[in-house]
Scaffold this active site. Structure first.
Site, PDB file in Angstrom:
ATOM      1  N   ILE A   1      79.166  26.503  -5.119  1.00  0.00           N
ATOM      2  CA  ILE A   1      78.877  26.959  -3.746  1.00  0.00           C
ATOM      3  C   ILE A   1      79.671  26.195  -2.692  1.00  0.00           C
ATOM      4  O   ILE A   1      79.666  26.574  -1.519  1.00  0.00           O
ATOM      5  CB  ILE A   1      77.374  26.897  -3.427  1.00  0.00           C
ATOM      6  CG1 ILE A   1      76.841  25.455  -3.482  1.00  0.00           C
ATOM      7  CG2 ILE A   1      76.581  27.828  -4.337  1.00  0.00           C
ATOM      8  CD1 ILE A   1      75.425  25.313  -2.940  1.00  0.00           C
TER       9      ILE A   1
ATOM     10  N   THR B   1      70.201  16.805  -4.965  1.00  0.00           N
ATOM     11  CA  THR B   1      68.864  16.223  -4.825  1.00  0.00           C
ATOM     12  C   THR B   1      68.763  14.770  -5.293  1.00  0.00           C
ATOM     13  O   THR B   1      67.665  14.221  -5.358  1.00  0.00           O
ATOM     14  CB  THR B   1      67.822  17.064  -5.599  1.00  0.00           C
ATOM     15  OG1 THR B   1      68.216  17.134  -6.975  1.00  0.00           O
ATOM     16  CG2 THR B   1      67.710  18.459  -5.019  1.00  0.00           C
TER      17      THR B   1
ATOM     18  N   THR C   1      62.624  20.829   1.999  1.00  0.00           N
ATOM     19  CA  THR C   1      61.923  19.672   1.447  1.00  0.00           C
ATOM     20  C   THR C   1      61.042  18.960   2.464  1.00  0.00           C
ATOM     21  O   THR C   1      61.294  19.032   3.680  1.00  0.00           O
ATOM     22  CB  THR C   1      62.964  18.671   0.896  1.00  0.00           C
ATOM     23  OG1 THR C   1      62.339  17.446   0.538  1.00  0.00           O
ATOM     24  CG2 THR C   1      64.031  18.360   1.949  1.00  0.00           C
TER      25      THR C   1
ATOM     26  N   TYR D   1      69.742  12.515   2.434  1.00  0.00           N
ATOM     27  CA  TYR D   1      69.374  13.768   1.760  1.00  0.00           C
ATOM     28  C   TYR D   1      68.545  14.646   2.696  1.00  0.00           C
ATOM     29  O   TYR D   1      68.841  15.839   2.880  1.00  0.00           O
ATOM     30  CB  TYR D   1      68.601  13.471   0.475  1.00  0.00           C
ATOM     31  CG  TYR D   1      67.815  14.634  -0.060  1.00  0.00           C
ATOM     32  CD1 TYR D   1      68.452  15.741  -0.612  1.00  0.00           C
ATOM     33  CD2 TYR D   1      66.409  14.646  -0.008  1.00  0.00           C
ATOM     34  CE1 TYR D   1      67.732  16.827  -1.088  1.00  0.00           C
ATOM     35  CE2 TYR D   1      65.683  15.720  -0.483  1.00  0.00           C
ATOM     36  CZ  TYR D   1      66.345  16.816  -1.018  1.00  0.00           C
ATOM     37  OH  TYR D   1      65.632  17.888  -1.481  1.00  0.00           O
TER      38      TYR D   1
END
Length: 286
Positions: free
Chosen positions: A37, A62, A101, A125
């Site tokens: 991607i 992740t 998240t 993240y």
């Protein structure tokens, strides 16, 4: 409905495809080997050829601790990858569901975070996932953002599998007890995600199994249900330093699910029990 799912080789993507097929949808699950991607031209080619009615974007960088050092790779996957997918999705007029998240919040306090609360990530993240959320909201007309936490599924590694593996040669473990959240079974979550994509009730949602616990509570329940003897020493986060700061409060309110007619997920203890049963069935197949 034709649905394209990124992150198929991960825990959630695998279950989304599995549940989607059981509902009779035409599902295309893609892992990183099938589609990178971070390469814009590849994204445009694959999506334009398949012409999905909906895209469920589960793929993400992740590795929370590694992200603090490898920022470029994390940004490329979580931000650039999302941008490329979103651009094509809008051209195709496809629905788009982004998996986000609890790490978009700062983890302070004890109250559950609501969808409308201001995000304030404390790690890189979480920062990249928040940037991905902004891309979705600014570039798409048919979008869902689904914030999740502490996931576990049949496919891939997770906290439960790690605990059970440690039980083979350990009798005592130090487990963090001051981070509170909701373990989430990807099979339960997949059903909710597909329920969402069937509607036009767009927006941000929090989705996790019901109830809250610490990692130490979670571990105790795992060993109890698996009938494993383990002494757990409860420690605080400062006694287990990591490169990335973990949010101590990962509680999320799911009131918006109910307001929009979606079912809450089962209690996390019930979900854990069903997951362990599913794992036993998988083991007997081998």
């Amino acid at each position: 409905m034709k649905i394209l799912v990124t992150g198929f080789t991960g825990q959630l993507g695998y279950d989304v495809v599995r549940v989607g097929k059981s509902r009779g949808y035409q599902m295309l699950g893609l892992g990183s080997r099938d589609l990178d991607i971070t390469i814009k031209s590849d994204v445009e080619r694959v999506l334009s050829n398949y012409k999905p009615d909906a895209i469920i974007h589960c793929a993400a960088y992740t590795a929370v601790d590694k992200a603090e050092e490898d920022k470029e790779a994390c940004w490329n996957v979580n931000v650039n990858g999302t941008q490329y997918l979103a651009n094509v999705a809008e051209k195709l007029s496809a629905k788009f569901l982004l998996i986000s998240t609890d790490y978009v919040f700062n983890g302070k306090g004890q109250e559950p975070f609501r969808e409308e609360d201001l995000p304030s990530p404390v790690g890189y993240y979480g920062y990249t996932k928040l940037e991905a959320e902004k891309i979705i909201q600014e570039n798409l007309s048919k979008w869902f953002i689904c914030r999740i936490s502490w996931v576990f599924g049949i496919n891939g590694n997770n906290f439960i599998k790690s605990m059970l593996k440690l039980a083979d040669n350990r009798s005592e473990l130090n487990i963090v007890d001051d981070q509170i959240g909701s373990p989430t079974y990807t099979y339960d979550l997949s059903k909710l995600i597909l329920d969402m994509i069937e509607t036009d009730k767009y927006g941000i949602y929090h989705a996790s199994n019901e109830g809250y616990c610490s990692w130490a509570d979670f571990a105790e329940e795992i060993f109890k249900l698996a009938d494993k003897k383990m002494e757990i020493k409860r420690i605080n986060s400062e006694e287990y330093p990591t490169a990335a700061v973990r949010p101590k409060n990962s509680r999320m309110s799911k009131d918006k699910l109910v307001l929009n007619g979606f079912n809450r997920l089962p209690d996390w203890k019930s979900a854990l029990n069903h997951y362990l049963e599913a794992m036993r069935k998988e083991e007997t197949k081998v």
